[in-house]
Scaffold this motif. Structure first.
Motif, mmCIF file in Angstrom:
data_model
loop_
_atom_site.group_PDB
_atom_site.id
_atom_site.type_symbol
_atom_site.label_atom_id
_atom_site.label_comp_id
_atom_site.label_asym_id
_atom_site.label_seq_id
_atom_site.Cartn_x
_atom_site.Cartn_y
_atom_site.Cartn_z
ATOM 1 N N MET A 186 0.816 -1.212 0.000
ATOM 2 C CA MET A 186 0.000 0.000 0.000
ATOM 3 C C MET A 186 0.855 1.271 0.000
ATOM 4 S SD MET A 186 -3.036 -0.949 -0.224
ATOM 5 C CE MET A 186 -3.845 0.627 0.057
ATOM 6 N N GLY A 187 2.161 1.106 0.101
ATOM 7 C CA GLY A 187 3.029 2.289 0.122
ATOM 8 C C GLY A 187 3.043 3.013 1.448
ATOM 9 N N PHE A 188 2.641 2.332 2.545
ATOM 10 C CA PHE A 188 2.676 2.975 3.855
ATOM 11 C C PHE A 188 4.066 2.894 4.466
ATOM 12 C CE2 PHE A 188 -2.027 1.588 4.463
ATOM 13 C CZ PHE A 188 -2.412 2.566 3.575
ATOM 14 N N MET A 189 4.865 1.935 3.990
ATOM 15 C CA MET A 189 6.203 1.752 4.554
ATOM 16 C C MET A 189 7.214 1.640 3.440
ATOM 17 S SD MET A 189 5.729 -0.908 7.606
ATOM 18 C CE MET A 189 5.094 -0.331 9.170
ATOM 19 N N LYS A 190 8.414 2.096 3.766
ATOM 20 C CA LYS A 190 9.501 2.007 2.795
ATOM 21 C C LYS A 190 10.327 0.763 3.113
ATOM 22 C CE LYS A 190 13.217 4.708 0.858
ATOM 23 N NZ LYS A 190 14.006 5.915 0.895
ATOM 24 N N PRO A 191 10.557 -0.103 2.132
ATOM 25 C CA PRO A 191 11.320 -1.326 2.425
ATOM 26 C C PRO A 191 12.753 -1.017 2.835
ATOM 27 C CG PRO A 191 10.621 -1.241 0.096
ATOM 28 C CD PRO A 191 10.112 -0.011 0.742
ATOM 29 N N SER A 192 13.311 -1.840 3.747
ATOM 30 C CA SER A 192 14.738 -1.706 4.051
ATOM 31 C C SER A 192 15.544 -2.215 2.865
ATOM 32 C CB SER A 192 15.122 -2.528 5.281
ATOM 33 O OG SER A 192 14.179 -2.417 6.299
#
Ligand SMILES: Nc1ncnc2c1ncn2[C@@H]1O[C@H](COP(=O)(O)OP(=O)(O)O)[C@@H](O)[C@H]1O
Ligand SMILES: [Mg+2]
Lengths: 268, 295
Positions: free
Chosen positions: B48-54
């Protein structure tokens, strides 16, 4: 800006905005209403002289009141106005972002084809609109109230408007850092607590600095040193440098808030 | 349609998701299974684009879910795992808000869904039960007939009748070529609708397999009550995997070969057969643990 979100949010907050606006206007009218009885009371200026100078200075009342606008500025804008607008800004700012992040309802807002910047900008606009409505209602109540309630008393409409201008801009800045905390934190109460704490510290530093000669450096660190309602009402300060400074500072705070929100991880 | 390439997110407490990789072709209904805390919602938050992947990336329709989050939402419908709406409005006002923010023009399908899920849209949100909120959330996810629908534990809180209606709606959308990702902690919730499923545990994908193969691997426990205790003892000598016998009851595990189970029991006098409800660990994860130990 997203119009649908803006309209809905304004509607959700309409009740609180209108009660703050009406409350603020009524208080101001009350103060204006008691002016004639106080101004005509012979003992007032003597009473004021009997009070410690530092106490009067703290509330901007040194030198007595010559005009209605001074009186209003000292009695209303010095304290109650600050309290009412602070509460509105802190509460509303924390509700517009942090509450939705905290509760997870932000997920629905972001699950629409609107960028995070657009969403945050729209919410910021709701806050600023509320602030303007309250600020302008108060100013209008002041102008109309003195017109109706007071006869043959000098009222400096121009300087009174300056008091309102600087007042609104001061709260543009206060709402700006409140909004920043609201965008930065995941917890509504934390956002409210931090912005409240900062506001109280600013206000306290201003108060202590004005009363004490040793601690007068504190005044300069406080945001509230930009807002001296009685001096502005007397026309003894040039408001434009202050107004420009507050406007720029507020704009930067809002811009940073929106940028932070657009870049951070959200636990939705 | 959906592609996860080594998606990794490590939280400061060491938890998270690690190297999650799978892809879902257009039109597939994909199940995402895992016990609580496995990392299902975290994976979905990345979609959903709520978090940025590490590390790694997630793509929907070829677009990066972090960088193009807003654009991708045009094609997505989403039901969050924890339902919390904006307060101060009723169900309809909420649906109108979300529809308006999408610039949604047609409301026929929305109204049809409301009718089929049978709830009163005029109820203020703070007075709604969990099941009712779930229905509003389902309408919000489906009403614009998106190409991709992402559902985080969609059937929790729905009664059996509503679960059936929900499955009908999913199947209709599937006919139209909609791609689904549906998370759940229970296999039985997704086996009727999904084509394939991934199982995640402790943030790592254990397996991605089609539903029929998973059904074959599923180990079920049956409580069989015999007419007599002697019969219950006798069943131990059969080829069946008898876990335990107490008086005239036996607990029998079956994996895949149901015919053998039925034939073996055919020679006995059976009073009742009950199926044991098992959690995901018992159904699959033990199987994969055994597999891992063997190799
Ligand atoms: N923002 C976060 N910070 C730290 N840990 C988190 C965060 N979000 C989730 N977790 C942890 O990551 C794990 C996976 O959580 P989640 O994805 O919600 O699991 P599921 O949806 O499969 O139940 C859990 O152990 C959870 O406590
Ligand atoms: Mg979850």
């Amino acid at each position: 800006m997203n119009i649908t979100l803006y309209a809905k949010m304004l509607k959700v907050h309409a009740k609180s905005i209108s009660s703050y606006a009406i409350g603020s206007a009524l208080y101001l009218l009350l103060i204006i209403g008691i002016y004639p009885s106080i101004a005509d009371a012979p003992g007032l200026n003597e009473l004021m002289e009997s009070m410690p100078e530092s106490f009067l200075a703290a509330f901007g009342m040194e030198g007595g009141f010559q005009h209605v606008s001074d009186f209003i500025a000292g009695e209303y804008y010095g304290l109650l106005y600050v309290v009412i607008l602070s509460i509105f800004c802190l509460m509303t700012a924390s509700q517009l972002m942090a509450r939705h992040i905290d509760r997870g309802s932000m997920a629905y807002i972001l699950a629409t084809p609107n960028s995070r910047k657009k969403i945050a900008f729209t919410q910021a606009l709701v806050l600023i609109t509320g602030l303007l409505i309250i600020g302008l209602t108060t100013a209008l109540a002041g102008v109309i109230g003195t017109e109706i309630l007071i006869e043959d008393k000098p009222f400096e409409a121009m300087t009174f408007m300056n008091v309102n201008l600087v007042g609104i801009l001061l709260f543009f800045v206060i709402s700006g850092y409140s909004f920043l905390f609201s965008c930065l934190l995941n917890d509504e109460r934390q956002a409210l607590g931090l912005s409240g704490l900062l506001t109280i510290v600013f206000y306290g530093m201003d108060l202590v600095g004005k009363m004490s000669d040793q601690l007068d450096w504190m005044v300069h660190l406080s945001l509230f040193s930009t807002f001296r309602p009685v001096e502005i009402a007397r026309g003894s300060v040039d408001v434009w440098p202050t107004a420009t400074f507050l406007f720029l500072l507020g704009t930067v705070l809002y811009a940073v808030a929106i940028l932070i929100f657009s870049k951070r991880d959200l636990p939705l | 349609m959906i592609e996860l390439n080594g998606l990794t997110k490590k939280f400061s407490n060491g938890k998270g998701i690690f190297d999650v990789t799978f892809s879902i072709p257009k039109g597939e209904v994909f199940g995402f299974l895992g016990p609580n805390g496995a990392g299902k919602s975290t994976t979905i938050r990345h979609l959903m684009g709520f978090m940025k992947p590490s590390k790694g990336s997630a793509l929907i329709n070829g677009m990066d879910t972090w960088k193009d989050a807003a654009k991708i939402q045009e094609k997505i419908g989403y039901l969050p795992g924890e339902i919390s709406f904006l307060d101060g409005m009723d169900g309809m006002a909420f649906l109108k808000l979300v529809g308006g923010m999408r610039g949604m023009k047609h409301t026929n399908y929305r109204d049809e869904l409301i009718h089929r899920l049978q709830f009163d849209v005029k109820t203020p949100i703070r007075k709604m039960s969990k099941g009712m909120k779930q229905k509003v959330g389902i309408v919000a996810a489906f009403m614009h007939e998106p190409e991709v629908i992402i559902l985080d534990e969609p059937t929790s809180g729905l009664d059996p009748l509503m679960q059936r209606i929900f499955i009908e709606i999913v199947m209709e959308q599937k006919e139209k070529g909609t791609t689904f990702l549906m998370s759940s902690h229970s296999f039985s919730e997704i086996e009727r609708t999904c084509d394939r499923a991934a199982i995640i545990k402790d943030g790592k994908i254990v397996v991605v397999e089609n539903i029929h193969d998973l059904q074959q691997k599923q180990r079920r426990l049956f409580d069989v009550t015999f007419a007599s205790a002697e019969e219950a003892k006798l069943i131990k000598q059969s080829k069946l995997d008898v876990i335990s016998v107490t008086e005239n009851r036996a607990e029998i595990a079956v994996q895949g070969d149901y015919n053998q189970f039925i034939q073996a029991l055919g020679d006995y006098q059976i009073r009742t057969i009950d199926i044991h409800e098992q959690n995901l660990e018992e159904v699959f994860l033990n199987y994969y643990d055994r597999e891992a130990n063997r190799s």
